[in-house]
Write an enzyme that holds these catalytic residues in place. Structure first.
Site, PDB file in Angstrom:
ATOM      1  N   THR A  31       3.342  -4.319  11.470  1.00  0.00           N
ATOM      2  CA  THR A  31       4.021  -5.613  11.621  1.00  0.00           C
ATOM      3  C   THR A  31       4.939  -5.578  12.838  1.00  0.00           C
ATOM      4  OG1 THR A  31       4.042  -5.587   9.198  1.00  0.00           O
ATOM      5  CG2 THR A  31       5.131  -7.438  10.273  1.00  0.00           C
ATOM      6  N   ASP A  84       8.072  -1.310   3.485  1.00  0.00           N
ATOM      7  CA  ASP A  84       6.992  -0.993   2.546  1.00  0.00           C
ATOM      8  C   ASP A  84       7.187  -1.722   1.221  1.00  0.00           C
ATOM      9  OD1 ASP A  84       5.575   0.932   4.229  1.00  0.00           O
ATOM     10  OD2 ASP A  84       7.455   2.043   4.078  1.00  0.00           O
ATOM     11  N   GLU A 103      14.781   4.567  12.291  1.00  0.00           N
ATOM     12  CA  GLU A 103      14.916   3.166  11.849  1.00  0.00           C
ATOM     13  C   GLU A 103      16.303   2.949  11.250  1.00  0.00           C
ATOM     14  OE1 GLU A 103      11.582   2.846   9.208  1.00  0.00           O
ATOM     15  OE2 GLU A 103      10.188   2.380  10.824  1.00  0.00           O
ATOM     16  N   LYS A 121       4.644  -7.154   0.011  1.00  0.00           N
ATOM     17  CA  LYS A 121       5.756  -6.190   0.013  1.00  0.00           C
ATOM     18  C   LYS A 121       6.919  -6.614  -0.889  1.00  0.00           C
ATOM     19  CE  LYS A 121       3.638  -3.905   3.347  1.00  0.00           C
ATOM     20  NZ  LYS A 121       4.156  -3.715   4.658  1.00  0.00           N
TER      21      LYS A 121
END
Ligand code: 5RP
Length: 219
Positions: A31, A84, A103, A121
Site C-alpha cells: 500500500t 496489517d 516505521e 485490515k
C-alpha cells in the site's frame, strides 16, 4: 473494488493530506508503494521524503524524490503507512514486511500518522495476524521463551534479516485485549528492539478502502 483497487484508492486519497512544500514520512509495503507512486505525481510540490525502509527509499529515489536522513529533519508533518491490522480506535499491528522498527521511529517523529489500508485490515481485536517482534540475534531463544511465558507462540521468520541486521519473531495465538499494556510489556524483554504494536503512538487518521469508496476515520 478488489483489495488492490482499495489499496490504490487510499494511496491516492492520502495525497490530499500532504502539506505543500513538506518533507513526507513514507512507510513500507504494497500500500505504501502505491502511495509512493502517487507521491511521484506531485513531487514538484514537496521537498522530499523520509523512508521507513531501504526498499521504500529505493522506490522513492527511482521516482527522483529526494530521500532525507531523519536525523537532519526538524519537523515531519505527516507519516503515511499501511498496517496489517487496525481497530476502530486506530491501534495497529504492523511489521508484516519486517520494517517495524524504522516505521515506529518515523511515526514517533511525525506530527500526524495517516494509516492507509484496504478493508480486510479492520478488526475488532488485534492478534489474528501474527505480531512481529524485532530481536537482537543473540537474544532470539531467550526472547522466545519469555514470549511463551506470556502465552504467545513465537516463530522465527525464516531467511529474513531486518534493515537493522536483526531477526523477527512472529507471535501467534495472541488475543490482544490491551494493546497499550502489551506493547509496553514486550518492550521490557531484554533483547527486544521493538514490537509491531502501534498502540502508544497509534494512527491519527485511517483512510480505509471499502467497496463504496474511501472511508475516513479520525479518532
Ligand atoms: C511493513 C508494514 C506494512 O505496513 C504492513 O505489512 C502492510 O503491508 P501491505 O500494505 O503490503 O498490506 O508494517 O513492515
Amino acid at each position: 473494488m478488489t483489495q488492490d483497487e482499495q489499496k490504490r484508492a487510499v494511496a491516492a486519497a492520502a495525497i490530499q493530506h500532504i502539506p505543500i512544500g513538506s518533507i513526507v514520512g513514507v512507510g513500507t509495503g504494497s500500500t505504501a508503494n502505491y502511495f509512493i507512486d502517487e507521491l511521484a505525481k506531485i513531487k514538484h510540490k514537496i521537498e522530499g521524503a523520509v523512508a521507513s525502509s531501504e526498499a521504500s527509499a529505493q522506490r522513492l529515489k527511482s521516482h527522483d524524490i529526494d530521500v532525507y536522513d531523519l536525523n537532519n529533519i526538524d519537523d515531519l508533518p505527516v507519516y503515511v503507512d499501511g498496517a496489517d491490522e487496525i481497530t476502530e480506535n486506530l491501534h495497529m499491528v504492523k511489521g508484516g514486511g519486517g520494517a517495524l522498527t524504522r516505521e515506529k521511529i518515523v511515526a514517533a517523529v511525525a506530527r500526524k500518522f495517516i494509516c492507509i489500508t484496504d478493508q480486510s485490515k479492520l478488526v475488532n481485536v488485534l492478534g489474528n495476524f501474527p505480531l512481529p517482534i524485532e530481536v537482537i540475534p543473540m537474544a532470539r531463544s531467550f526472547v522466545a521463551r519469555e514470549i511463551v511465558l506470556l502465552g504467545g507462540q513465537p516463530a522465527l521468520r525464516q531467511g529474513f534479516t531486518t534493515d537493522n541486521g536483526n531477526v523477527i519473531l512472529d507471535i501467534h495465538a495472541l488475543q490482544i485485549m490491551n494493546p497499550v499494556e502489551l506493547e509496553t510489556t514486550l518492550n521490557q524483554i531484554t533483547g527486544v528492539v521493538t514490537n509491531g504494536l502501534f498502540a502508544r503512538r497509534c494512527a491519527n487518521t485511517l483512510l480505509l478502502g471499502t467497496d463504496d469508496g474511501v472511508r475516513e476515520i479520525t479518532f
